[in-house]
Write a protein that holds these residues in place. Structure first.
Motif, PDB file in Angstrom:
ATOM      1  N   MET A   1      78.118  15.250  29.044  1.00 23.90           N
ATOM      2  CA  MET A   1      78.547  13.938  29.545  1.00 23.90           C
ATOM      3  C   MET A   1      77.671  13.563  30.729  1.00 23.90           C
ATOM      4  O   MET A   1      77.159  14.431  31.437  1.00 23.90           O
ATOM      5  CB  MET A   1      80.030  13.974  29.934  1.00 23.90           C
ATOM      6  CG  MET A   1      80.356  14.905  31.089  1.00 23.90           C
ATOM      7  SD  MET A   1      82.119  14.886  31.510  1.00 23.90           S
ATOM      8  CE  MET A   1      82.801  15.758  30.078  1.00 23.90           C
ATOM      9  N   PRO A   2      77.493  12.261  30.982  1.00 22.65           N
ATOM     10  CA  PRO A   2      76.670  11.846  32.123  1.00 22.65           C
ATOM     11  C   PRO A   2      77.338  12.239  33.428  1.00 22.65           C
ATOM     12  O   PRO A   2      78.570  12.323  33.526  1.00 22.65           O
ATOM     13  CB  PRO A   2      76.592  10.323  31.959  1.00 22.65           C
ATOM     14  CG  PRO A   2      77.785   9.960  31.137  1.00 22.65           C
ATOM     15  CD  PRO A   2      78.022  11.115  30.214  1.00 22.65           C
ATOM     16  N   VAL A   3      76.504  12.493  34.442  1.00 21.90           N
ATOM     17  CA  VAL A   3      77.022  12.878  35.751  1.00 21.90           C
ATOM     18  C   VAL A   3      76.366  12.015  36.814  1.00 21.90           C
ATOM     19  O   VAL A   3      75.230  11.549  36.641  1.00 21.90           O
ATOM     20  CB  VAL A   3      76.756  14.364  36.060  1.00 21.90           C
ATOM     21  CG1 VAL A   3      77.455  15.256  35.050  1.00 21.90           C
ATOM     22  CG2 VAL A   3      75.266  14.668  36.078  1.00 21.90           C
ATOM     23  N   PRO A   4      77.056  11.776  37.937  1.00 19.42           N
ATOM     24  CA  PRO A   4      76.447  10.986  39.014  1.00 19.42           C
ATOM     25  C   PRO A   4      75.298  11.755  39.643  1.00 19.42           C
ATOM     26  O   PRO A   4      75.325  12.990  39.716  1.00 19.42           O
ATOM     27  CB  PRO A   4      77.611  10.805  40.009  1.00 19.42           C
ATOM     28  CG  PRO A   4      78.554  11.918  39.716  1.00 19.42           C
ATOM     29  CD  PRO A   4      78.437  12.186  38.250  1.00 19.42           C
ATOM     30  N   PRO A   5      74.278  11.074  40.107  1.00 21.08           N
ATOM     31  CA  PRO A   5      73.123  11.757  40.698  1.00 21.08           C
ATOM     32  C   PRO A   5      73.465  12.339  42.056  1.00 21.08           C
ATOM     33  O   PRO A   5      74.291  11.804  42.793  1.00 21.08           O
ATOM     34  CB  PRO A   5      72.086  10.641  40.819  1.00 21.08           C
ATOM     35  CG  PRO A   5      72.906   9.390  40.959  1.00 21.08           C
ATOM     36  CD  PRO A   5      74.121   9.605  40.097  1.00 21.08           C
ATOM     37  N   PHE A   6      72.814  13.451  42.385  1.00 22.01           N
ATOM     38  CA  PHE A   6      72.970  14.031  43.708  1.00 22.01           C
ATOM     39  C   PHE A   6      72.121  13.273  44.721  1.00 22.01           C
ATOM     40  O   PHE A   6      71.063  12.720  44.392  1.00 22.01           O
ATOM     41  CB  PHE A   6      72.552  15.504  43.700  1.00 22.01           C
ATOM     42  CG  PHE A   6      73.528  16.414  43.016  1.00 22.01           C
ATOM     43  CD1 PHE A   6      74.781  16.654  43.569  1.00 22.01           C
ATOM     44  CD2 PHE A   6      73.199  17.037  41.826  1.00 22.01           C
ATOM     45  CE1 PHE A   6      75.682  17.485  42.945  1.00 22.01           C
ATOM     46  CE2 PHE A   6      74.093  17.876  41.186  1.00 22.01           C
ATOM     47  CZ  PHE A   6      75.344  18.106  41.752  1.00 22.01           C
ATOM     48  N   ASP A   7      72.588  13.249  45.952  1.00 21.75           N
ATOM     49  CA  ASP A   7      71.774  12.771  47.058  1.00 21.75           C
ATOM     50  C   ASP A   7      70.476  13.583  47.067  1.00 21.75           C
ATOM     51  O   ASP A   7      70.505  14.812  46.887  1.00 21.75           O
ATOM     52  CB  ASP A   7      72.555  12.982  48.360  1.00 21.75           C
ATOM     53  CG  ASP A   7      71.729  12.690  49.588  1.00 21.75           C
ATOM     54  OD1 ASP A   7      71.724  11.545  50.033  1.00 21.75           O
ATOM     55  OD2 ASP A   7      71.078  13.647  50.098  1.00 21.75           O
ATOM     56  N   PRO A   8      69.321  12.951  47.247  1.00 23.92           N
ATOM     57  CA  PRO A   8      68.047  13.684  47.138  1.00 23.92           C
ATOM     58  C   PRO A   8      67.938  14.884  48.069  1.00 23.92           C
ATOM     59  O   PRO A   8      67.463  15.954  47.659  1.00 23.92           O
ATOM     60  CB  PRO A   8      67.004  12.612  47.474  1.00 23.92           C
ATOM     61  CG  PRO A   8      67.647  11.320  47.100  1.00 23.92           C
ATOM     62  CD  PRO A   8      69.096  11.498  47.418  1.00 23.92           C
ATOM     63  N   GLU A   9      68.354  14.736  49.325  1.00 22.63           N
ATOM     64  CA  GLU A   9      68.295  15.879  50.245  1.00 22.63           C
ATOM     65  C   GLU A   9      69.216  16.998  49.787  1.00 22.63           C
ATOM     66  O   GLU A   9      68.857  18.188  49.840  1.00 22.63           O
ATOM     67  CB  GLU A   9      68.682  15.443  51.654  1.00 22.63           C
ATOM     68  CG  GLU A   9      67.652  14.629  52.392  1.00 22.63           C
ATOM     69  CD  GLU A   9      68.118  14.319  53.802  1.00 22.63           C
ATOM     70  OE1 GLU A   9      67.684  15.020  54.738  1.00 22.63           O
ATOM     71  OE2 GLU A   9      68.944  13.392  53.960  1.00 22.63           O
ATOM     72  N   LEU A  10      70.392  16.640  49.328  1.00 22.37           N
ATOM     73  CA  LEU A  10      71.343  17.657  48.887  1.00 22.37           C
ATOM     74  C   LEU A  10      70.874  18.343  47.609  1.00 22.37           C
ATOM     75  O   LEU A  10      71.105  19.544  47.416  1.00 22.37           O
ATOM     76  CB  LEU A  10      72.720  17.030  48.663  1.00 22.37           C
ATOM     77  CG  LEU A  10      73.408  16.424  49.886  1.00 22.37           C
ATOM     78  CD1 LEU A  10      74.799  15.938  49.511  1.00 22.37           C
ATOM     79  CD2 LEU A  10      73.482  17.422  51.034  1.00 22.37           C
ATOM     80  N   ALA A  11      70.221  17.598  46.731  1.00 24.49           N
ATOM     81  CA  ALA A  11      69.747  18.182  45.475  1.00 24.49           C
ATOM     82  C   ALA A  11      68.767  19.315  45.737  1.00 24.49           C
ATOM     83  O   ALA A  11      68.783  20.346  45.037  1.00 24.49           O
ATOM     84  CB  ALA A  11      69.094  17.100  44.615  1.00 24.49           C
TER      85      ALA A  11
END
Length: 330
Positions: A1-11
């Motif tokens: 299932m699709p998931v919301p993207p992570f904040d770039p720094e947190l990713a």
């Protein structure tokens, strides 16, 4: 299932975490996970917690719940504030109800909460599951709250400005404690600070499935935590009390103002949103923040990320308003 993207720094931080630490926890490997956590999370000494004299820190042993052992509290406050009663935060650490300790969380709580707000802290070393299932850990926290109010003068704190709070499992304990003290007619609590709290034993929110194994945690691990906490008699039944799993509560009226924050990309997102909504429906006060692209416990794991700094600043503003005599609202 699709998931919301992570904040770039947190990713970036999430991708660098040790895979072993993120592996599913099962009833079979729980003991080994607990032992690994003890080794990975050493308890700072009182001297280390004092941070060169910045904080006054002491360990206290106080009466526990009826029939239970004494409860250890780690007391901390900014140095140089003697002579006036301080507001007090009773803090419950996270760790899925099966891990963590009162010492290792204290440096961050002292730096992020106590120092900027001129606040005293009592960190509760509640008993852990499955060795002590519900209601033991919650009763430890209730005993600590009652003792703190009764000994406010000795502690140098204001009994009318006592808050409860915690992160993850500790946030769930704080929410359960707010319900319990309301229903027992226990000490009045000024506010409850619930940071990504663990509230729903049924894990019924869509985000529990959507983010399982993508966020910090998965359905298998959280089922293990809940089974350990509730015990075999309660786990999976319809009889789980709201003090153990606050989303089970049918009456959320009469609670202290709540601050709830959670990430948009974590498993607890939907149960936290639903809990805030239930407080509003009951006519209560709750301030909810859903941090975009944030995973579970993001501000502790990635404290230097911009979104983590924003989250801490927003939380501090709410606490400052509440302590100044408001209700936490702007």
């Amino acid at each position: 299932m699709p998931v919301p993207p992570f904040d770039p720094e947190l990713a970036v931080v999430l991708a660098a975490l040790d895979p072993e630490a993120l592996a599913p926890v099962t009833p079979e490997n729980l003991r080994a996970v607990q032992e690994r956590d003890v080794n990975a999370r050493p308890r700072p000494t009182v001297e280390e917690l004092g941070d060169g004299g910045r904080f006054e820190v002491a360990e206290l042993s106080v009466p526990g719940p009826p029939g239970g052992p004494e409860v250890t509290l780690v007391s901390g406050r900014p140095a140089g504030l003697a002579g006036r009663p301080l507001p007090l935060l009773l803090y419950m650490h996270g760790g899925g109800m099966v891990m963590g300790n009162a010492w290792s969380v204290l440096p961050r709580v002292l730096n992020d909460w106590a120092e900027p707000l001129g606040m005293a802290v009592l960190s509760v070393e509640y008993r852990l599951a499955p060795q002590t299932p519900y209601p033991g850990p919650l009763e430890d926290c209730y005993a600590a709250l009652v003792w703190a109010v009764e000994h406010a003068a000795e502690l140098g704190v204001d009994p009318d400005r006592i808050l409860i709070g915690g992160k993850s499992a500790g946030g769930g304990l704080a929410a359960g404690l707010a319900l319990l003290t309301r229903d027992r007619g226990g000490p009045a609590v000024l506010g409850q600070v619930l940071l990504c709290p663990m509230l729903d034993d049924r894990m019924s929110g869509f985000s529990s499935r959507q983010m399982s194994g993508i966020d910090i945690g998965d359905l298998t691990s959280h089922a293990t935590f809940w089974q350990a906490y509730l015990g075999d008699d309660l786990y999976g039944s319809a009889d789980v009390p709201p003090y153990a799993a606050p989303t089970r509560a049918t009456d959320l009226s009469g609670l202290p103002p709540a601050y709830i924050d959670v990430g948009s990309a974590e498993m607890f997102r939907d149960e936290n949103i639903a809990y805030a909504d239930a407080i509003w429906r009951a006519g209560g006060q709750a301030e909810l923040h859903v941090w975009p692209g944030a995973f579970h416990s993001f501000d502790g794991i990635a404290p230097n990320a911009t979104i983590s700094q924003d989250a801490r600043a927003t939380r501090t503003r709410w606490l400052r308003r509440l302590l100044a005599g408001g209700d936490g609202r702007s």
